[in-house]
Design a protein around this motif. Sequence first.
Motif, short mmCIF file in Angstrom:
data_model
loop_
_atom_site.label_atom_id
_atom_site.label_comp_id
_atom_site.label_asym_id
_atom_site.label_seq_id
_atom_site.Cartn_x
_atom_site.Cartn_y
_atom_site.Cartn_z
N THR A 128 4.95 -117.38 -5.57
CA THR A 128 4.58 -115.98 -5.41
C THR A 128 5.18 -115.45 -4.11
O THR A 128 5.01 -116.04 -3.05
CB THR A 128 3.04 -115.81 -5.37
OG1 THR A 128 2.49 -116.25 -6.62
CG2 THR A 128 2.66 -114.35 -5.14
N GLY A 129 5.90 -114.35 -4.21
CA GLY A 129 6.57 -113.77 -3.05
C GLY A 129 5.71 -112.77 -2.31
O GLY A 129 4.94 -112.02 -2.92
N PHE A 162 13.17 -101.56 -2.10
CA PHE A 162 13.76 -101.65 -3.44
C PHE A 162 15.04 -102.49 -3.43
O PHE A 162 15.32 -103.21 -4.40
CB PHE A 162 14.01 -100.24 -3.98
CG PHE A 162 12.74 -99.46 -4.15
CD1 PHE A 162 11.88 -99.74 -5.20
CD2 PHE A 162 12.38 -98.48 -3.24
CE1 PHE A 162 10.69 -99.05 -5.34
CE2 PHE A 162 11.19 -97.78 -3.37
CZ PHE A 162 10.35 -98.08 -4.43
N ARG A 163 15.79 -102.44 -2.37
CA ARG A 163 16.96 -103.31 -2.26
C ARG A 163 16.51 -104.77 -2.13
O ARG A 163 17.12 -105.66 -2.71
CB ARG A 163 17.80 -102.91 -1.05
CG ARG A 163 19.06 -103.77 -0.87
CD ARG A 163 19.94 -103.26 0.24
NE ARG A 163 20.49 -101.95 -0.08
CZ ARG A 163 21.28 -101.25 0.72
NH1 ARG A 163 21.63 -101.74 1.89
NH2 ARG A 163 21.73 -100.07 0.36
N THR A 167 17.24 -107.97 -4.72
CA THR A 167 17.71 -109.30 -4.29
C THR A 167 16.84 -110.39 -4.90
O THR A 167 17.34 -111.44 -5.34
CB THR A 167 17.67 -109.40 -2.75
OG1 THR A 167 18.51 -108.39 -2.20
CG2 THR A 167 18.15 -110.76 -2.29
N ILE A 168 15.53 -110.16 -4.94
CA ILE A 168 14.59 -111.13 -5.53
C ILE A 168 14.89 -111.31 -7.02
O ILE A 168 14.92 -112.43 -7.53
CB ILE A 168 13.14 -110.65 -5.33
CG1 ILE A 168 12.77 -110.70 -3.85
CG2 ILE A 168 12.17 -111.50 -6.15
CD1 ILE A 168 11.42 -110.07 -3.55
N SER A 176 6.30 -114.30 -9.12
CA SER A 176 5.39 -113.18 -9.06
C SER A 176 5.45 -112.57 -7.65
O SER A 176 5.95 -113.20 -6.72
CB SER A 176 3.95 -113.61 -9.39
OG SER A 176 3.46 -114.53 -8.43
N ILE A 177 4.92 -111.36 -7.53
CA ILE A 177 4.92 -110.64 -6.25
C ILE A 177 3.48 -110.33 -5.87
O ILE A 177 2.70 -109.83 -6.69
CB ILE A 177 5.72 -109.33 -6.33
CG1 ILE A 177 7.17 -109.60 -6.70
CG2 ILE A 177 5.64 -108.57 -5.00
CD1 ILE A 177 7.98 -110.29 -5.64
N PHE A 178 3.12 -110.59 -4.61
CA PHE A 178 1.79 -110.26 -4.11
C PHE A 178 1.86 -109.00 -3.25
O PHE A 178 2.69 -108.90 -2.35
CB PHE A 178 1.22 -111.41 -3.28
CG PHE A 178 -0.15 -111.13 -2.72
CD1 PHE A 178 -1.27 -111.16 -3.54
CD2 PHE A 178 -0.33 -110.82 -1.37
CE1 PHE A 178 -2.53 -110.90 -3.04
CE2 PHE A 178 -1.59 -110.55 -0.86
CZ PHE A 178 -2.70 -110.60 -1.70
N ILE A 179 0.99 -108.04 -3.54
CA ILE A 179 0.91 -106.80 -2.77
C ILE A 179 -0.44 -106.78 -2.04
O ILE A 179 -1.48 -106.64 -2.69
CB ILE A 179 1.05 -105.57 -3.68
CG1 ILE A 179 2.39 -105.62 -4.43
CG2 ILE A 179 0.93 -104.28 -2.87
CD1 ILE A 179 2.58 -104.50 -5.42
#
Length: 271
Positions: A128-129, A162-163, A167-168, A176-179
């Motif tokens: 998770t990023g 967004f850039r 890249t991801i 997955s992405i953690f916010i």
Amino acid sequence: MFFLKRLLFLFALVTVSAGTAKADWLLLQPANKQPDDIKKALATSFPSIQIIDDISAVKPSDSIITLGNSDYLSTRNIRCKSQVGLFVSNVVATESPKGCGATTLVSSEPEPLAVGAEIQRRLNVKTTGYLLPSDSDSDIRKGIKDVYPFFEYIDPGKDSIFRTLRTIYLKNDIDSIFIPSTHSAFDSRNVITALESIYRNRLPAASNSRSLIGKGAVLVIYIEFNEVFKKLNELLDENGGTAPVGLYHASYRVFYDVKLAKVLGLEGVNE
């Protein structure tokens, strides 16, 4: 405004039920100033609580209460007998003010290990990023990494969010992405657009921010406002009306978007 009125109302209820009248508390709110009618209503109903917005008025013998990160951090350079900080994020909680003798914190976020466990169990992902805020100092970044050691940290550098996300997507090594609830690299202007981008690239987004329920996050692990006051109430009851020193976490809830999870082909557990 409604949010702050609700906080003060709930705080008043907990204060009475927990018997904090045993001590005189100052509700310090230099950043989140309230209208006079709110202050007067609270002071009339609960005369043992004094609401102040002048930090310099706090004496070394005072016991103070703050709501939120900004007001808590504003007390770093004052002296007081004891302090209760409510609705403090896990990362900010690592930055304890040095001037107050006994500090009790009740976080607005779930316990970090619980967040990691829920992501693993419900999303069944390997990596998770976590996008680090590009404008933060080294202490904040270290605090984030200390609190959430199980994430893969992504430094956007001078790139836009967004850039960095593109890249991801190209590297294909983040599942997955953690916010975070503070949105960190994300903010109120771009978080929804970012969630749409993450979804279009078939990555699940997880968060500990209640505001993202139904906005594109597959998994949200969050704490209701009233649970923070309930936790404080429990701590006071268990300790004879005295708030114990330390960082505490209230019970959390989980929102899992089953439909979105199916679209993304997730194989986690929804229980």
